[in-house]
Design a protein around this motif. Structure first.
Motif, PDB file in Angstrom:
ATOM      1  N   LYS A   1       0.849  -1.195   0.000  1.00 34.32           N
ATOM      2  CA  LYS A   1       0.000   0.000   0.000  1.00 34.32           C
ATOM      3  C   LYS A   1       0.884   1.245   0.000  1.00 34.32           C
ATOM      4  O   LYS A   1       0.651   2.186  -0.759  1.00 34.32           O
ATOM      5  CB  LYS A   1      -0.928  -0.009   1.221  1.00 34.32           C
ATOM      6  CG  LYS A   1      -1.625   1.304   1.510  1.00 34.32           C
ATOM      7  CD  LYS A   1      -2.526   1.740   0.392  1.00 34.32           C
ATOM      8  CE  LYS A   1      -3.221   3.050   0.784  1.00 34.32           C
ATOM      9  NZ  LYS A   1      -3.623   3.812  -0.369  1.00 34.32           N
TER      10      LYS A   1
ATOM     11  N   HIS B   1      -4.647  -0.670  -3.178  1.00 33.49           N
ATOM     12  CA  HIS B   1      -5.473   0.274  -2.430  1.00 33.49           C
ATOM     13  C   HIS B   1      -6.211  -0.543  -1.376  1.00 33.49           C
ATOM     14  O   HIS B   1      -6.724  -1.632  -1.679  1.00 33.49           O
ATOM     15  CB  HIS B   1      -6.471   0.970  -3.362  1.00 33.49           C
ATOM     16  CG  HIS B   1      -7.412   1.869  -2.640  1.00 33.49           C
ATOM     17  ND1 HIS B   1      -7.028   3.082  -2.127  1.00 33.49           N
ATOM     18  CD2 HIS B   1      -8.714   1.715  -2.328  1.00 33.49           C
ATOM     19  CE1 HIS B   1      -8.057   3.648  -1.531  1.00 33.49           C
ATOM     20  NE2 HIS B   1      -9.092   2.834  -1.644  1.00 33.49           N
ATOM     21  N   VAL B   2      -6.239  -0.060  -0.151  1.00 36.26           N
ATOM     22  CA  VAL B   2      -6.945  -0.771   0.912  1.00 36.26           C
ATOM     23  C   VAL B   2      -8.006   0.136   1.520  1.00 36.26           C
ATOM     24  O   VAL B   2      -7.827   1.353   1.598  1.00 36.26           O
ATOM     25  CB  VAL B   2      -5.987  -1.290   2.017  1.00 36.26           C
ATOM     26  CG1 VAL B   2      -5.033  -2.309   1.459  1.00 36.26           C
ATOM     27  CG2 VAL B   2      -5.213  -0.163   2.659  1.00 36.26           C
ATOM     28  N   GLU B   3      -9.110  -0.478   1.918  1.00 35.66           N
ATOM     29  CA  GLU B   3     -10.215   0.246   2.552  1.00 35.66           C
ATOM     30  C   GLU B   3     -10.721  -0.559   3.736  1.00 35.66           C
ATOM     31  O   GLU B   3     -10.794  -1.786   3.678  1.00 35.66           O
ATOM     32  CB  GLU B   3     -11.374   0.440   1.584  1.00 35.66           C
ATOM     33  CG  GLU B   3     -11.081   1.313   0.403  1.00 35.66           C
ATOM     34  CD  GLU B   3     -12.251   1.389  -0.565  1.00 35.66           C
ATOM     35  OE1 GLU B   3     -13.262   0.679  -0.378  1.00 35.66           O
ATOM     36  OE2 GLU B   3     -12.150   2.158  -1.527  1.00 35.66           O
ATOM     37  N   GLN B   4     -11.068   0.165   4.796  1.00 34.20           N
ATOM     38  CA  GLN B   4     -11.670  -0.458   5.967  1.00 34.20           C
ATOM     39  C   GLN B   4     -12.737   0.510   6.468  1.00 34.20           C
ATOM     40  O   GLN B   4     -12.423   1.653   6.815  1.00 34.20           O
ATOM     41  CB  GLN B   4     -10.619  -0.725   7.040  1.00 34.20           C
ATOM     42  CG  GLN B   4     -11.142  -1.463   8.230  1.00 34.20           C
ATOM     43  CD  GLN B   4     -10.054  -1.729   9.259  1.00 34.20           C
ATOM     44  OE1 GLN B   4      -9.127  -0.941   9.407  1.00 34.20           O
ATOM     45  NE2 GLN B   4     -10.163  -2.834   9.966  1.00 34.20           N
ATOM     46  N   GLY B   5     -13.994   0.050   6.476  1.00 31.96           N
ATOM     47  CA  GLY B   5     -15.106   0.919   6.840  1.00 31.96           C
ATOM     48  C   GLY B   5     -15.003   1.496   8.235  1.00 31.96           C
ATOM     49  O   GLY B   5     -15.171   2.693   8.441  1.00 31.96           O
ATOM     50  N   LYS B   6     -14.728   0.661   9.194  1.00 28.80           N
ATOM     51  CA  LYS B   6     -14.573   1.099  10.581  1.00 28.80           C
ATOM     52  C   LYS B   6     -13.604   0.147  11.274  1.00 28.80           C
ATOM     53  O   LYS B   6     -13.315  -0.937  10.746  1.00 28.80           O
ATOM     54  CB  LYS B   6     -15.924   1.164  11.285  1.00 28.80           C
ATOM     55  CG  LYS B   6     -16.681  -0.134  11.333  1.00 28.80           C
ATOM     56  CD  LYS B   6     -18.030   0.054  11.980  1.00 28.80           C
ATOM     57  CE  LYS B   6     -18.758  -1.295  11.981  1.00 28.80           C
ATOM     58  NZ  LYS B   6     -20.062  -1.234  12.600  1.00 28.80           N
TER      59      LYS B   6
ATOM     60  N   ILE C   1     -10.868  -5.785   5.812  1.00 30.12           N
ATOM     61  CA  ILE C   1     -10.121  -4.869   4.963  1.00 30.12           C
ATOM     62  C   ILE C   1     -10.305  -5.322   3.518  1.00 30.12           C
ATOM     63  O   ILE C   1     -10.095  -6.483   3.188  1.00 30.12           O
ATOM     64  CB  ILE C   1      -8.633  -4.856   5.345  1.00 30.12           C
ATOM     65  CG1 ILE C   1      -8.472  -4.366   6.784  1.00 30.12           C
ATOM     66  CG2 ILE C   1      -7.833  -4.005   4.378  1.00 30.12           C
ATOM     67  CD1 ILE C   1      -7.089  -4.550   7.351  1.00 30.12           C
ATOM     68  N   CYS C   2     -10.702  -4.397   2.665  1.00 30.38           N
ATOM     69  CA  CYS C   2     -10.900  -4.664   1.245  1.00 30.38           C
ATOM     70  C   CYS C   2      -9.634  -4.226   0.504  1.00 30.38           C
ATOM     71  O   CYS C   2      -9.161  -3.106   0.684  1.00 30.38           O
ATOM     72  CB  CYS C   2     -12.109  -3.881   0.762  1.00 30.38           C
ATOM     73  SG  CYS C   2     -12.426  -4.049  -0.993  1.00 30.38           S
TER      74      CYS C   2
ATOM     75  N   LYS D   1      -7.765  -3.703  -3.196  1.00 30.32           N
ATOM     76  CA  LYS D   1      -7.977  -3.544  -4.631  1.00 30.32           C
ATOM     77  C   LYS D   1      -6.624  -3.313  -5.301  1.00 30.32           C
ATOM     78  O   LYS D   1      -5.757  -2.645  -4.738  1.00 30.32           O
ATOM     79  CB  LYS D   1      -8.898  -2.358  -4.916  1.00 30.32           C
ATOM     80  CG  LYS D   1     -10.299  -2.556  -4.367  1.00 30.32           C
ATOM     81  CD  LYS D   1     -11.151  -1.352  -4.643  1.00 30.32           C
ATOM     82  CE  LYS D   1     -12.535  -1.549  -4.025  1.00 30.32           C
ATOM     83  NZ  LYS D   1     -13.379  -0.384  -4.208  1.00 30.32           N
TER      84      LYS D   1
END
Length: 91
Positions: A62, A68-73, A78-79, A81
């Protein structure tokens, strides 16, 4: 300075292996129309040592703009991409 040392340490076989592993997974997922991976699914059936190493290398990828990483809360899955840099690289 500490981040630079971590990044230097991560330019090893392990980082390239994880990058290639993710690259292959993203190519396989694209065939099924999926564009993201779940960290939970990546770490399933891994030992604690393997999971922590995979998590660390994911953070380094990253930082180097391969993914690309995403974490809502906090504590959510962890998503992950792919970025074009990962898909076009030859590991």
């Amino acid at each position: 300075m500490i981040l630079d040392l971590i990044l230097m340490f991560s330019d090893t076989f392990s980082l390239r292996a994880v990058a290639k592993y993710l690259q292959n997974l993203f190519e396989d997922e694209a065939v099924h129309g999926r564009k993201a991976l779940s960290m939970d699914s990546l770490l399933a059936r891994k030992t604690r040592k393997e999971a922590s190493r995979m998590f660390f290398e994911t953070l380094v990828l990253k930082t180097k703009d391969y993914i690309h990483v995403e974490q809502g809360k906090p504590f959510d899955d962890i998503c992950i991409k792919p970025r074009l840099k990962l898909l076009k690289s030859d590991f």
